[in-house]
Design a protein around this motif. Structure first.
Motif, PDB file in Angstrom:
ATOM      1  N   UNK A   1       0.809  -1.225   0.000  1.00 47.62           N
ATOM      2  CA  UNK A   1       0.000   0.000   0.000  1.00 47.62           C
ATOM      3  C   UNK A   1       0.846   1.281   0.000  1.00 47.62           C
ATOM      4  N   UNK A   2       1.985   1.276   0.690  1.00 49.62           N
ATOM      5  CA  UNK A   2       2.856   2.454   0.696  1.00 49.62           C
ATOM      6  C   UNK A   2       3.462   2.709  -0.676  1.00 49.62           C
ATOM      7  N   UNK A   3       3.865   1.643  -1.368  1.00 51.19           N
ATOM      8  CA  UNK A   3       4.396   1.807  -2.726  1.00 51.19           C
ATOM      9  C   UNK A   3       3.293   2.344  -3.638  1.00 51.19           C
ATOM     10  N   UNK A   4       2.105   1.790  -3.552  1.00 54.16           N
ATOM     11  CA  UNK A   4       1.004   2.245  -4.400  1.00 54.16           C
ATOM     12  C   UNK A   4       0.599   3.680  -4.076  1.00 54.16           C
ATOM     13  N   UNK A   5       0.760   4.084  -2.822  1.00 48.95           N
ATOM     14  CA  UNK A   5       0.394   5.446  -2.412  1.00 48.95           C
ATOM     15  C   UNK A   5       1.288   6.512  -3.051  1.00 48.95           C
ATOM     16  N   UNK A   6       2.399   6.120  -3.650  1.00 55.52           N
ATOM     17  CA  UNK A   6       3.240   7.093  -4.353  1.00 55.52           C
ATOM     18  C   UNK A   6       2.518   7.647  -5.573  1.00 55.52           C
ATOM     19  N   UNK A   7       1.502   6.932  -6.057  1.00 49.23           N
ATOM     20  CA  UNK A   7       0.755   7.369  -7.223  1.00 49.23           C
ATOM     21  C   UNK A   7       1.454   7.101  -8.544  1.00 49.23           C
ATOM     22  N   UNK A   8       2.568   6.383  -8.507  1.00 48.30           N
ATOM     23  CA  UNK A   8       3.351   6.150  -9.717  1.00 48.30           C
ATOM     24  C   UNK A   8       3.025   4.848 -10.428  1.00 48.30           C
ATOM     25  N   UNK A   9       2.279   3.988  -9.762  1.00 45.92           N
ATOM     26  CA  UNK A   9       1.938   2.686 -10.337  1.00 45.92           C
ATOM     27  C   UNK A   9       0.434   2.569 -10.507  1.00 45.92           C
ATOM     28  N   UNK A  10       0.032   1.874 -11.567  1.00 45.39           N
ATOM     29  CA  UNK A  10      -1.393   1.718 -11.850  1.00 45.39           C
ATOM     30  C   UNK A  10      -1.976   0.446 -11.252  1.00 45.39           C
ATOM     31  N   UNK A  11      -1.117  -0.551 -10.993  1.00 44.70           N
ATOM     32  CA  UNK A  11      -1.594  -1.829 -10.481  1.00 44.70           C
ATOM     33  C   UNK A  11      -0.417  -2.586  -9.879  1.00 44.70           C
ATOM     34  N   UNK A  12      -0.737  -3.654  -9.140  1.00 42.48           N
ATOM     35  CA  UNK A  12       0.305  -4.519  -8.595  1.00 42.48           C
ATOM     36  C   UNK A  12      -0.211  -5.944  -8.512  1.00 42.48           C
ATOM     37  N   UNK A  13       0.719  -6.871  -8.471  1.00 38.32           N
ATOM     38  CA  UNK A  13       0.420  -8.295  -8.313  1.00 38.32           C
ATOM     39  C   UNK A  13       1.440  -8.860  -7.326  1.00 38.32           C
ATOM     40  N   UNK A  14       1.030  -9.884  -6.577  1.00 39.91           N
ATOM     41  CA  UNK A  14       1.886 -10.499  -5.560  1.00 39.91           C
ATOM     42  C   UNK A  14       1.824 -12.013  -5.771  1.00 39.91           C
ATOM     43  N   UNK A  15       2.939 -12.618  -6.163  1.00 40.52           N
ATOM     44  CA  UNK A  15       2.975 -14.036  -6.498  1.00 40.52           C
ATOM     45  C   UNK A  15       3.979 -14.789  -5.631  1.00 40.52           C
TER      46      UNK A  15
END
Length: 101
Positions: free
Chosen positions: A28-42
């Motif tokens: 969530x902290x990485x996504x909160x930068x506003x620089x990424x549109x999506x993420x996946x965790x595998x």
């Protein structure tokens, strides 16, 4: 589309704690930068020779400038948080990939 991939080998003794922390805090902290549109965790399904468990955390960005912005302005502090919390319990490999149309 640009993929910023972080492959992590995590010690099995802290695996569950690390997963919970990644989902609740780090991602969530990485996504909160506003620089990424999506993420996946595998979770990688092959066994590691060193007894750790491997994961891939993928962040998707619209262009390479957003990746550079993240790496220069946000990554150092966010990566330090991981080091402080799980020092000596993980190894990380990062790569940047471009979608081939």
């Amino acid at each position: 589309m640009i993929l910023y991939n972080v492959t992590v080998n995590i010690d099995m003794m802290v695996e569950e704690e690390w997963i919970n922390w990644m989902k609740a805090t780090h991602i969530p902290n990485v996504m909160a930068t506003g620089l990424f549109t999506d993420n996946k965790f595998y979770k990688l399904l092959h066994e590691s020779e060193d007894g750790g468990v491997n994961y891939s955390v993928q962040y998707f960005a619209e262009d390479i400038q957003k990746i550079h912005d993240y790496q220069e302005n946000h990554a150092p502090a966010l990566q330090e948080e991981v080091r402080e919390k799980f020092e000596g319990r993980f190894v990380t490999f990062r790569s940047v990939l471009e979608l081939v149309p």
